[in-house]
Design a protein around this motif. Structure first.
Motif, short mmCIF file in Angstrom:
data_model
loop_
_atom_site.label_atom_id
_atom_site.label_comp_id
_atom_site.label_asym_id
_atom_site.label_seq_id
_atom_site.Cartn_x
_atom_site.Cartn_y
_atom_site.Cartn_z
N PRO A 155 -3.98 1.64 -4.44
CA PRO A 155 -4.95 2.56 -5.07
C PRO A 155 -4.50 3.14 -6.40
O PRO A 155 -5.20 3.98 -6.95
CB PRO A 155 -5.07 3.67 -4.02
CG PRO A 155 -3.69 3.73 -3.42
CD PRO A 155 -3.22 2.31 -3.36
N VAL A 156 -3.36 2.71 -6.94
CA VAL A 156 -2.92 3.23 -8.23
C VAL A 156 -3.88 2.81 -9.34
O VAL A 156 -4.11 3.55 -10.29
CB VAL A 156 -1.49 2.75 -8.55
CG1 VAL A 156 -1.09 3.13 -9.97
CG2 VAL A 156 -0.50 3.35 -7.55
N ILE A 157 -4.43 1.60 -9.22
CA ILE A 157 -5.42 1.13 -10.19
C ILE A 157 -6.73 0.84 -9.44
O ILE A 157 -6.77 0.86 -8.21
CB ILE A 157 -4.94 -0.15 -10.91
CG1 ILE A 157 -4.78 -1.30 -9.90
CG2 ILE A 157 -3.63 0.11 -11.63
CD1 ILE A 157 -4.57 -2.64 -10.57
N ALA A 158 -7.79 0.58 -10.18
CA ALA A 158 -9.09 0.30 -9.57
C ALA A 158 -9.07 -1.02 -8.80
O ALA A 158 -8.46 -1.99 -9.25
CB ALA A 158 -10.17 0.27 -10.64
N ILE A 159 -9.74 -1.06 -7.66
CA ILE A 159 -9.77 -2.26 -6.82
C ILE A 159 -10.28 -3.49 -7.57
O ILE A 159 -9.70 -4.58 -7.45
CB ILE A 159 -10.60 -2.01 -5.55
CG1 ILE A 159 -9.90 -0.98 -4.67
CG2 ILE A 159 -10.84 -3.30 -4.78
CD1 ILE A 159 -10.68 -0.60 -3.42
N PRO A 160 -11.36 -3.38 -8.38
CA PRO A 160 -11.86 -4.58 -9.09
C PRO A 160 -10.87 -5.16 -10.10
O PRO A 160 -10.99 -6.32 -10.49
CB PRO A 160 -13.12 -4.07 -9.80
CG PRO A 160 -13.53 -2.87 -9.03
CD PRO A 160 -12.26 -2.23 -8.59
N ALA A 191 0.81 -1.21 0.00
CA ALA A 191 0.00 0.00 0.00
C ALA A 191 0.85 1.27 0.00
O ALA A 191 0.46 2.28 -0.57
CB ALA A 191 -0.93 0.00 1.22
N SER A 192 2.03 1.22 0.60
CA SER A 192 2.89 2.40 0.65
C SER A 192 3.69 2.57 -0.65
O SER A 192 4.11 3.67 -0.99
CB SER A 192 3.85 2.32 1.84
OG SER A 192 4.69 1.17 1.71
N THR A 193 3.89 1.47 -1.37
CA THR A 193 4.57 1.51 -2.67
C THR A 193 3.75 0.68 -3.65
O THR A 193 4.09 -0.46 -3.97
CB THR A 193 6.00 0.95 -2.59
OG1 THR A 193 6.68 1.51 -1.47
CG2 THR A 193 6.78 1.26 -3.86
N PRO A 194 2.63 1.24 -4.13
CA PRO A 194 1.70 0.44 -4.95
C PRO A 194 2.07 0.31 -6.42
O PRO A 194 1.35 -0.34 -7.18
CB PRO A 194 0.38 1.21 -4.79
CG PRO A 194 0.81 2.63 -4.60
CD PRO A 194 2.09 2.58 -3.82
N ALA A 195 3.17 0.93 -6.84
CA ALA A 195 3.65 0.79 -8.21
C ALA A 195 5.17 0.62 -8.17
O ALA A 195 5.86 1.44 -7.56
CB ALA A 195 3.27 1.99 -9.06
N VAL A 196 5.68 -0.43 -8.80
CA VAL A 196 7.11 -0.75 -8.70
C VAL A 196 7.66 -1.15 -10.07
O VAL A 196 7.03 -1.90 -10.82
CB VAL A 196 7.36 -1.91 -7.72
CG1 VAL A 196 8.81 -2.36 -7.76
CG2 VAL A 196 6.98 -1.49 -6.30
#
Length: 225
Positions: free
Chosen positions: A171-176, A150-155
């Motif tokens: 939260p970078v992308i939609a949950i579904p 959650a703190s680094t949602p894109a790597v």
């Protein structure tokens, strides 16, 4: 550790996808049991081949004792698929092993595209749930020594085997959607100048010009395709 060392090598092809509700329920059941009773073995299975074999045996014993079954799958096939989903890379395994595959793109948990050296195609397989896609994304990034949370949602990451990975979760992308993953594999074959000209990558004049630039220490920038 290289990506290939963490992928479970199966002797037979992955069984056909089971009905989502039937298989997913068993997967959740086995995951809960293994986490509660054999959490240490599960953790070791991410980095140790011997531990993976132990986990596979534990899974097979549990589903046999509990009489858990999925239509069209033997106990051994079900155990291997559960093991792959819990310790491997699920539906991505077959493509990670395939030398013809150059790129794997997970657009969402149920939408996967595969790039071969000569074509694109949609994968007939998909993750069972958005959460499973997130779990696999975290496992892939873990191979590079990085963390996806959650703190680094894109790597952006790469492994010792030369595999490049970009992964994103909410939260970078939609949950579904679960997760988006792009995996670019390093090709084992080399390309000659003749191959480049024949395939239309460059003309002989372009390549001669680049050789001159490199030979004289001139900086070169390439933009676009």
């Amino acid at each position: 550790m290289s990506l290939s060392a963490l992928i479970y090598n199966r002797n037979s092809q992955e069984a056909a996808d089971a009905p989502k509700s039937e298989y997913t329920q068993i997967l959740e059941n086995v995951q809960q049991y293994m986490s509660q009773e054999h959490g240490a073995a599960l953790s070791e299975a991410l980095t140790e081949d011997d531990a993976q074999a132990t986990v596979l045996n534990l899974i097979q014993k549990y589903i046999t004792d509990q009489k858990l079954m999925v239509s069209g799958m033997s106990v051994e096939e079900l155990a291997r698929r559960l093991h792959t989903d819990m310790c491997g890379f699920s539906v991505l395994d077959r493509y990670l092993h395939d030398p013809e595959v150059e790129e794997i793109n997970v657009n969402r948990y149920d939408d996967i595209e595969i790039l071969y050296h000569d074509r694109w195609e949609k994968s007939p397989s998909k993750f069972a749930t958005p959460q499973q896609a997130q779990d696999i994304a975290r496992r892939l990034v873990h191979c590079s020594g990085k963390v996806l949370d959650a703190s680094t949602p894109a790597v952006d990451a790469h492994t010792e085997a030369g595999v490049r990975i970009h992964a994103a979760i909410p939260p970078v992308i939609a949950i579904p959607d679960g997760a988006t993953i792009s995996i670019r594999k390093q090709t084992a074959s080399s390309m000659t100048t003749q191959d480049m000209v024949k395939s239309g990558v460059a003309t002989e004049e372009m390549l001669d010009f680049l050789k001159l630039c490199l030979g004289h220490g001139i900086s070169v920038g390439i933009a676009g395709e």
